[in-house]
Design an enzyme around this catalytic site. Structure first.
Site, short mmCIF file in Angstrom:
data_model
loop_
_atom_site.label_atom_id
_atom_site.label_comp_id
_atom_site.label_asym_id
_atom_site.label_seq_id
_atom_site.Cartn_x
_atom_site.Cartn_y
_atom_site.Cartn_z
N ARG A 14 0.83 -1.21 0.00
CA ARG A 14 0.00 0.00 0.00
C ARG A 14 0.87 1.26 0.00
NH1 ARG A 14 -3.08 -3.62 -0.67
NH2 ARG A 14 -5.20 -3.78 0.08
N SER A 18 -10.62 -0.86 3.54
CA SER A 18 -9.82 -1.07 4.75
C SER A 18 -9.40 0.29 5.30
CB SER A 18 -8.56 -1.86 4.43
OG SER A 18 -8.89 -3.13 3.94
N GLU A 44 -4.82 3.44 6.70
CA GLU A 44 -4.46 3.21 5.30
C GLU A 44 -5.07 4.30 4.42
OE1 GLU A 44 -5.19 1.63 1.44
OE2 GLU A 44 -6.50 0.54 2.80
N1 EPU Z 1 -10.59 -11.40 9.85
C1 EPU Z 1 -11.30 -11.61 11.01
N2 EPU Z 1 -12.30 -10.70 11.33
C2 EPU Z 1 -12.59 -9.64 10.54
C3 EPU Z 1 -11.84 -9.43 9.36
C4 EPU Z 1 -10.83 -10.33 9.05
O1 EPU Z 1 -11.08 -12.57 11.75
O2 EPU Z 1 -13.50 -8.88 10.89
C5 EPU Z 1 -9.54 -12.37 9.48
C6 EPU Z 1 -9.99 -13.20 8.28
O3 EPU Z 1 -10.74 -14.33 8.67
C7 EPU Z 1 -8.67 -13.59 7.64
C8 EPU Z 1 -7.80 -12.39 7.93
O4 EPU Z 1 -8.39 -11.69 9.03
O5 EPU Z 1 -8.12 -14.70 8.29
C9 EPU Z 1 -7.66 -11.47 6.73
O6 EPU Z 1 -8.94 -11.00 6.33
P1 EPU Z 1 -9.31 -10.73 4.80
O7 EPU Z 1 -8.92 -11.86 3.94
O8 EPU Z 1 -10.74 -10.27 4.75
O9 EPU Z 1 -8.36 -9.55 4.36
P2 EPU Z 1 -7.77 -8.30 5.12
O10 EPU Z 1 -6.35 -8.55 5.48
O11 EPU Z 1 -8.68 -7.90 6.24
C10 EPU Z 1 -6.82 -7.24 2.93
C11 EPU Z 1 -6.85 -5.91 2.23
C12 EPU Z 1 -8.17 -5.71 1.52
C13 EPU Z 1 -8.36 -6.84 0.53
C14 EPU Z 1 -8.35 -8.17 1.30
C15 EPU Z 1 -8.47 -9.37 0.41
C16 EPU Z 1 -5.43 -4.40 3.51
C17 EPU Z 1 -5.38 -3.22 4.43
N3 EPU Z 1 -6.66 -4.84 3.19
O12 EPU Z 1 -7.83 -7.19 3.95
O13 EPU Z 1 -8.08 -4.49 0.79
O14 EPU Z 1 -9.61 -6.72 -0.16
O15 EPU Z 1 -7.08 -8.27 2.00
O16 EPU Z 1 -7.28 -9.56 -0.26
O17 EPU Z 1 -4.39 -4.88 3.09
C18 EPU Z 1 -8.49 -2.16 0.95
O18 EPU Z 1 -7.27 -2.00 0.87
O19 EPU Z 1 -9.28 -1.18 1.07
C19 EPU Z 1 -9.03 -3.51 0.97
C20 EPU Z 1 -10.33 -3.75 1.16
#
Ligand code: EPU
Length: 337
Positions: free
Chosen positions: A167, A238, A333
């Site tokens: 990012r 995010s 972010e």
């Molecule tokens: N999780 C939880 N509870 C929650 C949210 C997430 O337990 O409320 C756990 C999920 O179960 C998973 C892990 O956290 O094990 C990661 O969650 P997820 O796959 O939803 O992705 P993220 O790390 O929360 C990142 C990006 C998103 C992108 C997703 C999918 C960042 C800051 N965010 O989110 O990007 O869509 O991966 O690849 O890196 C954005 O940048 O605006 C964005 C939405």
């Protein structure tokens, strides 16, 4: 010199996906270098601050903006090269990101399908190196063309010169003073599919196996299930970055929380901020007109009529709760203006 139409006292609420009401003292649409040269030559704006706002999908407005908002509107896709391996497309900054992804999937160009459904415009994609479902846009970018407002020169940045990180890119640092005009992508014609992230492979199999369109459909449906639609509930995706900690810190946390997701990255261990916020008990937490989304704790939402200050107060509450519980500091972010 071109004549440029500047709108004064412009309401920005329809232009930011958080749906925050705020006004800018000036707002101007631009297409190209000539427009930017004319804008920056206008004496009534010299010395004033300016900010590029395109899709408005990664910004939190905390008050009226005393300066000029620059809004890209040029949307052309131009094929500049094609060989047996790949096609090279130069795309202007004002095209909606997902229109480009849809175009590439329809034409059989790989590399962007995992990035389906991300709001925002093409010009913003390299700034924060958008990423999702195991892909980052940096892996497809050959070159970025940007206008340097200090010199009036259009400069080309190679992929290496963009200094992409998680990012992050040079356009968030030394090159903040550059306005992106176009992004050139090199996209494979025989793509290698990447479906290893989370539930993606299961969704793709259910759609008949890996193809550009199946991956796009799968990503769109996973996103729709977890992420709020900004047209319905204001948000900026995010709100925080996923924090990177040292291996020792990650190990200590894993002793107490064995189910905590961790991802090894070159700089250490990346934690899931959404998981940390969720486990701090804040998923679905509401504070007046703002809240932590009930399906994805990394997303802060505006239930209607909220100010940027209310969102920031909630963000502080989240930061403190996560720090107290896990000793980890979350960093926003979204760009706070
Ligand atoms: N999780 C939880 N509870 C929650 C949210 C997430 O337990 O409320 C756990 C999920 O179960 C998973 C892990 O956290 O094990 C990661 O969650 P997820 O796959 O939803 O992705 P993220 O790390 O929360 C990142 C990006 C998103 C992108 C997703 C999918 C960042 C800051 N965010 O989110 O990007 O869509 O991966 O690849 O890196 C954005 O940048 O605006 C964005 C939405």
């Amino acid at each position: 010199m071109k004549r440029i139409e500047i709108e004064h006292n412009k309401e920005l609420k329809p232009l930011n996906t958080f749906g925050i009401a705020a006004r800018a003292s000036g707002f101007v649409a631009f297409r190209d270098r000539g427009d930017l040269a004319a804008i920056f030559a206008d004496p009534s704006w010299s010395g004033k601050s300016w900010y590029v706002m395109s899709g408005g999908s990664n910004i939190l407005l905390t008050g009226d903006y005393d300066g000029l908002i620059l809004h890209p509107v040029a949307r052309a896709i131009e094929e500049v090269e094609r060989d047996g391996e790949a096609v090279t497309l130069r795309v202007q900054a004002g095209l909606a990101w997902d229109e480009l992804v849809a175009y590439c999937v329809t034409n059989g160009y790989g590399g962007l399908e995992n990035l389906s459904g991300i709001p925002g415009f093409v010009g913003a994609a390299p700034v924060q190196n958008i990423g999702a479902y195991g892909a980052e846009v940096k892996d497809t970018i050959a070159e970025v063309e940007a206008y340097r407002f200090d010199t009036g020169v259009v400069q080309s940045f190679t992929n290496a010169e963009c200094r992409f990180g998680y990012r992050d890119s040079v356009f968030k640092h030394e090159e903040r003073g550059s306005v992106i005009l176009s992004v050139t992508f090199r996209l494979p014609l025989r793509p290698h599919f990447s479906i290893g992230y989370g539930d993606l492979s299961r969704e793709v199999e259910a759609l008949g196996g890996a193809s550009l369109s199946a991956i796009r459909q799968a990503v769109l449906s996973i996103r729709a299930a977890k992420l709020p639609d900004p047209k319905v509930l204001g948000n900026s995706g995010s709100f925080f970055k996923n924090p990177v900690v040292s291996e020792q810190e990650a190990e200590a946390l894993r002793c107490n929380y064995p189910d905590m997701p961790v991802y090894l990255v070159p700089t250490g261990v990346k934690l899931a901020a959404g998981w940390l916020i969720d486990r701090a008990g804040l998923k679905g937490y509401r504070q007046g007109r703002v809240g932590v989304h009930e399906k994805q704790a990394l997303v802060l939402v505006n239930y209607g009529g909220a100010t940027g200050g209310e969102v920031l107060a909630l963000a502080d509450h989240v930061i403190v709760a996560v720090r107290e519980r896990f000793g980890v500091s979350l960093v926003p972010e979204v760009n706070v203006l």
